[in-house]
Structures are given as C-alpha cells and as structure tokens.
Design a protein around this motif. Structure first.
Motif, short mmCIF file in Angstrom:
data_model
loop_
_atom_site.label_atom_id
_atom_site.label_comp_id
_atom_site.label_asym_id
_atom_site.label_seq_id
_atom_site.Cartn_x
_atom_site.Cartn_y
_atom_site.Cartn_z
N ILE A 333 10.83 12.40 132.47
CA ILE A 333 11.58 13.60 131.63
C ILE A 333 11.26 12.55 130.22
CG2 ILE A 333 14.18 14.10 131.16
CD1 ILE A 333 12.65 15.96 133.90
N LYS A 334 11.65 11.68 129.80
CA LYS A 334 11.39 11.61 128.18
C LYS A 334 9.54 11.82 128.27
CE LYS A 334 11.79 7.22 125.83
NZ LYS A 334 11.46 5.51 125.83
N GLU A 335 9.05 11.56 129.16
CA GLU A 335 7.72 11.94 129.00
C GLU A 335 7.40 13.46 128.59
OE1 GLU A 335 3.43 11.10 127.56
OE2 GLU A 335 4.84 10.07 127.72
N LYS A 336 7.83 14.39 129.70
CA LYS A 336 7.69 15.61 129.32
C LYS A 336 8.44 15.65 127.81
CE LYS A 336 5.24 17.13 132.36
NZ LYS A 336 4.33 17.44 132.48
N LYS A 337 9.38 15.24 128.00
CA LYS A 337 10.81 15.62 126.31
C LYS A 337 9.72 15.25 124.61
CE LYS A 337 14.59 14.83 123.42
NZ LYS A 337 15.98 13.67 123.49
N LYS A 338 8.07 14.39 125.12
CA LYS A 338 7.87 13.43 123.91
C LYS A 338 6.70 14.85 123.78
CE LYS A 338 5.24 9.82 122.69
NZ LYS A 338 4.31 8.15 123.22
N GLU A 339 5.92 15.33 124.79
CA GLU A 339 5.06 16.27 124.68
C GLU A 339 5.67 17.42 124.43
OE1 GLU A 339 2.18 18.63 128.60
OE2 GLU A 339 3.40 16.78 128.78
N ARG A 340 6.59 17.77 124.78
CA ARG A 340 7.36 19.11 124.11
C ARG A 340 7.56 18.58 122.83
NH1 ARG A 340 12.74 21.33 127.34
NH2 ARG A 340 11.46 21.13 128.77
N GLU A 341 8.04 17.95 122.29
CA GLU A 341 8.29 18.24 120.63
C GLU A 341 7.20 18.25 120.14
OE1 GLU A 341 10.60 14.43 119.90
OE2 GLU A 341 12.51 15.57 121.08
N GLN A 342 6.08 17.38 120.41
CA GLN A 342 4.99 17.13 119.81
C GLN A 342 4.30 18.73 119.81
OE1 GLN A 342 2.36 14.53 122.51
NE2 GLN A 342 3.08 12.67 120.76
N ILE A 343 4.11 19.34 120.87
CA ILE A 343 3.17 20.60 120.90
C ILE A 343 4.90 21.70 119.63
CG2 ILE A 343 3.36 22.89 122.66
CD1 ILE A 343 2.87 21.23 124.45
N GLN A 344 6.10 21.64 120.25
CA GLN A 344 6.47 22.69 119.22
C GLN A 344 6.65 21.95 117.71
OE1 GLN A 344 9.95 21.29 120.82
NE2 GLN A 344 10.87 23.22 121.53
#
Length: 389
Positions: A333-344
C-alpha cells in the motif's frame, strides 16, 4: 451540443465545496477566551460547499444534460484551489434532481431526487449519465422546495450552500409559488442561481431572473444547444496516458471494492464518449484532493486510518494481497501511495502548462457561460470568506 450543456453543468456543479471552520469573518474577529464546559457550543469539524443541481429533463433538454456531464469536472477542478480562512480547504458535496419529465411521478410533481449530497465524484458522474429526457410539466418552485426539504443542508452559517436550477419553461408553473420557495431558501441560507435555456430577455419575462434575485443569486441565459469548442493542447494525450496509470494505483477492498473500481473505469469511458478533452479534465479532478475513495480503495482508507489493514479479513482483500502478511500488505500500500502521488503531481504540473496554453490560444467568446458561472460562484463564495490560490 455537448458543450452547450457544459455551461449548465458549471452552474450546477459549483456549489460543491466544504471547509473545516474558519470561513466566517465574524469567527475570526471574535477571539475572546471562553471557559469550555459540557454545554459549550463548538464549531463543526468540517465546513462544506453544498451544491444542488436541478436539471430540466423534459424534451429538448439533451444539450443541457450533456453540458452538465462535461462541466462537472471544471467545477471540481475550480474548487480544488478554494480555501476557507487561511489554510483550510473546503470539502465538496453535490446533489442532483431531475424535473419536468413525463416518466416521473405526477403525484411528486414530476420531480425525482437522483442523488442526495455526495462527495463520490464517480457516483455523481454516473448519475448524470443516467439521465434521459422526455416531455413533461416543469414546476420550478416545487423542485426548489423539494430539494430544500429533502436534502440535509446543515445549520452551519459558514457553509456555502447553493442551488443551480436550469430549464426553459416559465418559472411560474406549478401550484407552489417560486416566491415561497425563495423564502424557504433564504431561511436555510441557500442561494438560488437560475439558468434559462433560451433568450436572455425571455428568461427575464418568464421570471427566471426574479427567481434568482430573491435569494441574492445570479441569473444566466444560455443556448443549451450551442456547441462550445474546447481547445486541444500538446499536453492532453500525456495526461490521458497518466490517467490510465493512475487507475492502476487503486487497490479495491471489501464488498463494494470491485464494483467501485469498475465504476471508475466506466466513468472514464463516459467522459471519452463526450470528447477527449473531458477525459483530460476528469483526470485532473482525479489528481486532486477532492477525489477520495476511502470506502473502497485501500490506499485512501489507510491514509485516513492505517488500522483498517489489520482489521480486514483475507477474503476482503484483492486477489494479489490475499495470503500476504500485514507487513507485506502495508509495504504494498505504501508503494502504491508513492506511485499515485508521483502520477498526480505529474498531471497537476502538465495541467498548469495546459491551462497556460489555453489562456494564450482561447478566443474571448469561448466558454462565455462557463466564465459567467464561475464568476457568480466566486462572488457568492467571497461572502463566506472563501479565497482561491
């Protein structure tokens, strides 16, 4: 025609945002120290911008509905930058009503609540796309009264509460006088904005302007069948590709998880049916603080309360996480959150360049109705101490 409705949507969708206390100027000036007792009144944890869209779905209103579908994302994106007081960001809630459709109950005045106040942007989009038109009687006073009675407008004087009603028949139709509905709106601190689909002077003569003035609202007239031309930019395709990557960062859970994730993709497809630029605007909304899905997305849920990970049963998890340890799930979940923030962040940066490009190439007459609605909203919001950055 798609973008004639665009205007309508703007007006309707603009009452959406909420904030955590501090919008009321009086609250800022009143800094006396008070003794806290069990009877002390405290400010609510959040303040809201609540917008109710009342759409005429009688014959000939297809253009209006299409505009609302497209304009939703412009409204959301506008309120992304709103502030109440100094640092507090508003929360957005939108409700949707249809009226004037023969398919609706005559006993209810040909009126239907499509959606109560909601901050679920995918659900709001879904409900807009579910609307169809059919001939009927259009009772403006009654649909305003119904929305005031049925919806939970709250009692916080700092909230921004707005109705946007759009249609093309006389505002005076029906047994319930629109003046009485306006009196009720003022009692609840709700501003009524009216959008007449037709000639400006005709809207005045059929009392649409009067309907807005009674509550301090704005009157607008639009050609709901006129196509608004959107400007394509060099950044659109990149944002659309990033939107697909963004969807892959959502981790569904619970009984509604899979269904909601499918709904997310479905609303991307609905936006694409209107026009490519609507997909871009929706992607920008999805990169904002107003697009939160903690009820079905584990990334958003864990951000609110990480204990949700420990409480979930294995069968409530998506297949890729079933059988994993709690520490493994947290790491995922932490990795997915990091990925999402970068894309956003990438989408936001590209959108800033996109908006600059549009400002440089846009003709003055383009988006006239949209600009008028946003201007009306900002004027009314400023009275509640809302600002934009």
């Amino acid at each position: 025609m798609k973008y004639m409705n665009y205007l309508l949507g703007s007006a309707l969708l603009l009452s959406i945002t909420g904030t955590s206390y501090g919008c009321n100027l009086e609250a800022k000036n009143n800094e006396k120290t008070t003794l806290v007792t069990p009877y002390t009144k405290t400010k609510p944890a959040n303040q809201y911008v609540k917008i109710a869209l009342l759409l005429d779905t009688s014959n000939s209103m297809d253009g209006l509905i299409n505009q609302a579908k497209a304009q939703l994302w412009d409204i959301v994106n506008e309120f992304t930058h709103a502030k109440c007081g100094t640092n507090v960001r508003p929360s957005l809630q939108i409700a949707l009503y249809e009226y004037g459709n023969d398919n609706l109950s005559s006993q209810e005045g040909y009126i239907r609540q499509v959606l109560g106040f909601s901050d679920d942007l995918d659900e709001i989009s879904e409900k807009l796309f579910s609307l169809t038109t059919n001939g009927g009687e259009e009772y403006c006073g009654q649909v305003i009264h119904t929305s005031l009675k049925q919806l939970d407008w709250g009692k916080n004087a700092d909230d921004l509460k707005m109705i946007f009603i759009a249609g093309n028949e006389p505002f005076t139709q029906g047994k319930l006088d629109f003046r009485d509905a306006a009196t009720n709106a003022k009692e609840k601190d709700v501003i009524v904005n009216t959008i007449f689909c037709g000639n400006y002077e005709q809207g005045i003569s059929t009392m649409w302007k009067k309907g807005a003035m009674l509550t301090g609202g704005e009157y607008m007239a639009i050609d709901h069948n006129r196509q608004v031309v959107h400007i394509e930019t060099p950044y659109d395709n990149v944002i659309i590709r990033l939107n697909s990557k963004l969807n892959n960062t959502y981790v569904s859970y619970g009984s509604m998880g899979r269904q909601k994730k499918e709904l997310q993709s479905m609303q991307d497809a609905n936006a694409a049916e209107l026009e490519e630029v609507v997909v871009v605007k929706r992607a920008v909304s999805k990169s904002s603080r107003l697009y939160k899905n903690s009820q079905w997305d584990l990334v958003d849920a864990a951000e609110e309360d990480e204990s949700v990970i420990s409480e979930l049963k294995d069968q409530d998890l998506p297949q890729e996480l079933q059988g994993k340890s709690k520490s493994e799930i947290k790491a995922y979940i932490k990795e997915k959150k990091k990925e999402r923030e970068q894309i956003q962040k990438q989408i936001q940066e590209l959108n800033a360049k996109r908006e600059a490009y549009i400002a440089e190439h846009q003709k003055e007459e383009t988006g006239e109705l949209e600009n008028a609605m946003l201007s009306a909203i900002k004027t009314q919001a400023s009275k509640k101490n809302f600002t934009w950055d």
